[in-house]
Design an enzyme around this catalytic site. Structure first.
Site, PDB file in Angstrom:
ATOM      1  N   THR A 135     -37.394  63.052  -7.819  1.00  0.00           N
ATOM      2  CA  THR A 135     -36.436  63.116  -8.928  1.00  0.00           C
ATOM      3  C   THR A 135     -36.722  64.355  -9.768  1.00  0.00           C
ATOM      4  O   THR A 135     -36.214  64.471 -10.880  1.00  0.00           O
ATOM      5  CB  THR A 135     -36.547  61.866  -9.843  1.00  0.00           C
ATOM      6  OG1 THR A 135     -37.908  61.759 -10.270  1.00  0.00           O
ATOM      7  CG2 THR A 135     -36.110  60.604  -9.141  1.00  0.00           C
ATOM      8  N   ARG A 182     -37.291  68.411  -8.723  1.00  0.00           N
ATOM      9  CA  ARG A 182     -36.416  69.522  -8.346  1.00  0.00           C
ATOM     10  C   ARG A 182     -36.409  69.654  -6.826  1.00  0.00           C
ATOM     11  O   ARG A 182     -37.462  69.500  -6.182  1.00  0.00           O
ATOM     12  CB  ARG A 182     -36.891  70.841  -8.969  1.00  0.00           C
ATOM     13  CG  ARG A 182     -36.592  70.993 -10.450  1.00  0.00           C
ATOM     14  CD  ARG A 182     -35.103  71.076 -10.765  1.00  0.00           C
ATOM     15  NE  ARG A 182     -34.846  71.280 -12.183  1.00  0.00           N
ATOM     16  CZ  ARG A 182     -34.622  70.304 -13.061  1.00  0.00           C
ATOM     17  NH1 ARG A 182     -34.615  69.043 -12.669  1.00  0.00           N
ATOM     18  NH2 ARG A 182     -34.385  70.592 -14.339  1.00  0.00           N
ATOM     19  N   ASP A 227     -33.024  62.492  -5.795  1.00  0.00           N
ATOM     20  CA  ASP A 227     -32.020  62.722  -6.834  1.00  0.00           C
ATOM     21  C   ASP A 227     -31.667  64.203  -6.905  1.00  0.00           C
ATOM     22  O   ASP A 227     -30.706  64.579  -7.558  1.00  0.00           O
ATOM     23  CB  ASP A 227     -32.559  62.251  -8.195  1.00  0.00           C
ATOM     24  CG  ASP A 227     -31.496  62.335  -9.283  1.00  0.00           C
ATOM     25  OD1 ASP A 227     -30.377  61.823  -9.042  1.00  0.00           O
ATOM     26  OD2 ASP A 227     -31.753  62.914 -10.357  1.00  0.00           O
ATOM     27  N   GLU A 263     -28.868  72.580  -4.470  1.00  0.00           N
ATOM     28  CA  GLU A 263     -27.910  71.478  -4.659  1.00  0.00           C
ATOM     29  C   GLU A 263     -26.552  71.948  -5.187  1.00  0.00           C
ATOM     30  O   GLU A 263     -25.529  71.378  -4.854  1.00  0.00           O
ATOM     31  CB  GLU A 263     -28.494  70.369  -5.540  1.00  0.00           C
ATOM     32  CG  GLU A 263     -28.819  70.782  -6.955  1.00  0.00           C
ATOM     33  CD  GLU A 263     -29.603  69.712  -7.714  1.00  0.00           C
ATOM     34  OE1 GLU A 263     -30.279  68.884  -7.086  1.00  0.00           O
ATOM     35  OE2 GLU A 263     -29.540  69.731  -8.954  1.00  0.00           O
ATOM     36  N   HIS A 282     -28.308  64.209  -8.867  1.00  0.00           N
ATOM     37  CA  HIS A 282     -29.061  64.691 -10.044  1.00  0.00           C
ATOM     38  C   HIS A 282     -28.675  63.849 -11.271  1.00  0.00           C
ATOM     39  O   HIS A 282     -28.254  64.358 -12.304  1.00  0.00           O
ATOM     40  CB  HIS A 282     -28.802  66.181 -10.312  1.00  0.00           C
ATOM     41  CG  HIS A 282     -29.909  66.826 -11.096  1.00  0.00           C
ATOM     42  ND1 HIS A 282     -30.432  68.054 -10.804  1.00  0.00           N
ATOM     43  CD2 HIS A 282     -30.616  66.381 -12.171  1.00  0.00           C
ATOM     44  CE1 HIS A 282     -31.394  68.347 -11.655  1.00  0.00           C
ATOM     45  NE2 HIS A 282     -31.523  67.335 -12.502  1.00  0.00           N
ATOM     46  N   ALA A 285     -30.703  61.191 -12.473  1.00  0.00           N
ATOM     47  CA  ALA A 285     -31.821  60.400 -13.003  1.00  0.00           C
ATOM     48  C   ALA A 285     -31.858  60.372 -14.521  1.00  0.00           C
ATOM     49  O   ALA A 285     -32.272  59.399 -15.130  1.00  0.00           O
ATOM     50  CB  ALA A 285     -33.142  60.943 -12.454  1.00  0.00           C
TER      51      ALA A 285
HETATM   52  P1  NAI Z   1     -44.190  67.643 -17.730  1.00  0.00           P
HETATM   53  O1  NAI Z   1     -44.294  69.090 -18.010  1.00  0.00           O
HETATM   54  O2  NAI Z   1     -44.413  66.675 -18.849  1.00  0.00           O
HETATM   55  O3  NAI Z   1     -45.224  67.254 -16.556  1.00  0.00           O
HETATM   56  C1  NAI Z   1     -45.364  68.007 -15.401  1.00  0.00           C
HETATM   57  C2  NAI Z   1     -46.776  67.793 -14.871  1.00  0.00           C
HETATM   58  O4  NAI Z   1     -46.879  68.477 -13.623  1.00  0.00           O
HETATM   59  C3  NAI Z   1     -47.864  68.354 -15.776  1.00  0.00           C
HETATM   60  O5  NAI Z   1     -48.848  67.361 -16.048  1.00  0.00           O
HETATM   61  C4  NAI Z   1     -48.464  69.525 -14.961  1.00  0.00           C
HETATM   62  O6  NAI Z   1     -49.859  69.706 -15.185  1.00  0.00           O
HETATM   63  C5  NAI Z   1     -48.178  69.053 -13.545  1.00  0.00           C
HETATM   64  N1  NAI Z   1     -48.182  70.108 -12.542  1.00  0.00           N
HETATM   65  C6  NAI Z   1     -47.672  71.359 -12.628  1.00  0.00           C
HETATM   66  N2  NAI Z   1     -47.851  72.010 -11.463  1.00  0.00           N
HETATM   67  C7  NAI Z   1     -48.477  71.147 -10.608  1.00  0.00           C
HETATM   68  C8  NAI Z   1     -48.926  71.227  -9.255  1.00  0.00           C
HETATM   69  N3  NAI Z   1     -48.777  72.343  -8.547  1.00  0.00           N
HETATM   70  N4  NAI Z   1     -49.515  70.144  -8.724  1.00  0.00           N
HETATM   71  C9  NAI Z   1     -49.709  69.018  -9.442  1.00  0.00           C
HETATM   72  N5  NAI Z   1     -49.325  68.887 -10.738  1.00  0.00           N
HETATM   73  C10 NAI Z   1     -48.703  69.932 -11.299  1.00  0.00           C
HETATM   74  O7  NAI Z   1     -42.769  67.423 -17.058  1.00  0.00           O
HETATM   75  P2  NAI Z   1     -41.893  66.094 -17.024  1.00  0.00           P
HETATM   76  O8  NAI Z   1     -41.181  65.922 -18.309  1.00  0.00           O
HETATM   77  O9  NAI Z   1     -42.734  64.984 -16.552  1.00  0.00           O
HETATM   78  O10 NAI Z   1     -40.790  66.472 -15.929  1.00  0.00           O
HETATM   79  C11 NAI Z   1     -41.138  66.808 -14.600  1.00  0.00           C
HETATM   80  C12 NAI Z   1     -39.948  67.458 -13.930  1.00  0.00           C
HETATM   81  O11 NAI Z   1     -38.921  66.476 -13.752  1.00  0.00           O
HETATM   82  C13 NAI Z   1     -39.252  68.552 -14.783  1.00  0.00           C
HETATM   83  O12 NAI Z   1     -39.877  69.797 -14.619  1.00  0.00           O
HETATM   84  C14 NAI Z   1     -37.849  68.553 -14.234  1.00  0.00           C
HETATM   85  O13 NAI Z   1     -37.759  69.510 -13.221  1.00  0.00           O
HETATM   86  C15 NAI Z   1     -37.681  67.149 -13.637  1.00  0.00           C
HETATM   87  N6  NAI Z   1     -36.640  66.381 -14.318  1.00  0.00           N
HETATM   88  C16 NAI Z   1     -35.610  65.874 -13.576  1.00  0.00           C
HETATM   89  C17 NAI Z   1     -34.599  65.137 -14.165  1.00  0.00           C
HETATM   90  C18 NAI Z   1     -33.473  64.556 -13.362  1.00  0.00           C
HETATM   91  O14 NAI Z   1     -32.447  64.164 -13.939  1.00  0.00           O
HETATM   92  N7  NAI Z   1     -33.589  64.450 -12.057  1.00  0.00           N
HETATM   93  C19 NAI Z   1     -34.587  64.928 -15.625  1.00  0.00           C
HETATM   94  C20 NAI Z   1     -35.746  65.450 -16.311  1.00  0.00           C
HETATM   95  C21 NAI Z   1     -36.726  66.174 -15.672  1.00  0.00           C
END
Ligand code: NAI
Length: 335
Positions: free
Chosen positions: A229, A231, A255, A260, A300, A302
């Site tokens: 969910t 990218r 998602d 996309e 997309h 979620a």
């Molecule tokens: P966040 O920034 O709070 O958490 C991301 C985590 O990933 C951090 O703890 C970071 O240390 C970790 N990270 C970064 N690179 C990494 C790697 N190579 N290996 C392991 N861990 C790694 O982000 P949040 O708010 O949790 O969102 C995550 C992603 O979800 C967003 O970047 C966005 O792309 C996606 N998203 C999708 C939505 C949808 O509707 N499908 C809605 C909201 C966000």
């Protein structure tokens, strides 16, 4: 100050007029790439993830000072080009951590209990249970990649289902692990080999492009489910199709898809004459994914709960107000 609010919904104009009475706000239901001329004299634009802002678009918006992304991720915006032009980009870091986590579980449950196949049958008045046996989540291992805002909510829900949680993050939160009773794997490979369900919650960056590739899928626990969910670009679509075909994976819940936008808007994509072969292949592979019965795809969606969408709107308005007042909030730096 002129604001152009792209990807707008029906009642956004009314809400903006009430929330930002001193800003001249124009709402446009289309994306910025489709209606860029509307922003020719805008100082502020606001966009959803369907709008893509590339470096070559910035000269067409010479007055632009602020981009208000109505999302957490900003990978649809050329952040480096914005930084070079001194354009501030803001996001909505907290609006839907629980919302997206719930959607991840909707996909997990739909796969583990074969909800989609069941529905397809009963819709045709066929109540045969043959082939519809699922599996319990309780007692299984949930592999959570990325334990940020969304990942930690997925962990809470997983623990609520009686799952064992194994996590991986480049910056592990050891305190959280102790508090919530889950374990961090030392490596991504360790997580993949041990998890019955793997779910992705990391941002899309150069370093996370194709984080799940063929090499890693070769190491995944046979019969695992993969859920994304976050990218589309985190998973190599070609490798995913291979893993499903070879039954390394029992199913996938997605998602998000690689490329996309092109898949959603096929007519627009096919009307351009400058295609990369890779993009064409990815689009074709997405069509194959859509047709598979072991894959569930949502558009997309979620983030898309009533409560989360209102939180996105309210924070975006606050981002605009604080910028206008001279103290911008939720500013995202180029990485
Ligand atoms: P966040 O920034 O709070 O958490 C991301 C985590 O990933 C951090 O703890 C970071 O240390 C970790 N990270 C970064 N690179 C990494 C790697 N190579 N290996 C392991 N861990 C790694 O982000 P949040 O708010 O949790 O969102 C995550 C992603 O979800 C967003 O970047 C966005 O792309 C996606 N998203 C999708 C939505 C949808 O509707 N499908 C809605 C909201 C966000």
């Amino acid at each position: 100050m002129k604001l152009v609010f792209f990807d707008a919904h029906e009642d956004d104009a009314k809400q903006l007029a009430t929330a930002l009475p001193d800003v001249e706000a124009v709402t446009v239901s289309e994306t910025v790439q489709d209606q860029i001329t509307q922003a020719a004299d805008a100082e502020i634009i606001s966009v959803f993830v369907t709008s893509e802002i590339t470096a070559d678009m910035l000269p067409k918006m010479p007055q632009l000072k602020l981009i208000v992304a109505r999302s957490a991720g900003v990978d649809h915006i050329d952040m480096e080009a914005c930084a070079k032009r001194g354009i501030v980009v803001t996001n909505v870091p907290h609006y839907g951590e629980r919302t997206v986590a719930e959607h991840a579980f909707a996909l997990i449950l739909a796969l583990s209990r074969k909800i989609f196949q069941s529905y397809e049958r009963t819709e045709k008045m066929n109540f045969d249970r043959e082939g519809l046996m699922g599996f319990d989540l309780s007692g299984k291992t949930l592999g959570v990649i990325g334990t940020g805002n969304i990942g930690r909510n997925v962990i809470t829900i997983g623990l609520g289902f009686g799952m064992k949680v194994l996590a991986f993050d480049v910056s592990p939160d050891k305190e959280l692990a102790k508090e919530r009773d889950f374990t961090y794997a030392e490596t991504l490979e360790e997580l993949l080999a041990a998890s019955d369900v793997v779910t992705l919650h990391v941002p899309y960056l150069e370093s996370t492009h194709h984080l799940i590739n063929k090499e890693r899928l070769e190491q995944i626990k046979p019969g695992a489910l993969l859920v994304n969910t976050a990218r589309g670009g985190l998973i190599d679509t070609e490798a995913l199709l291979w893993a499903l075909q070879e039954k390394k994976l029992a199913g996938a819940g997605l998602d998000v898809l690689e490329e996309e936008h092109d898949t959603y808007d096929r007519i627009e994509f096919l009307s351009q004459d400058t295609h990369q072969t890779n993009d064409l292949m990815t689009m074709l592979r997405n069509h194959v994914l859509v047709a598979r019965t072991d894959v569930i795809i949502t558009p997309h969606n979620a983030f898309n709960s009533k409560e989360a969408v209102q939180r996105i709107f309210d924070t975006s308005v606050a981002n605009i107000s604080s910028y206008v007042a001279g103290s911008p909030q939720n500013v995202v730096e180029a990485k």
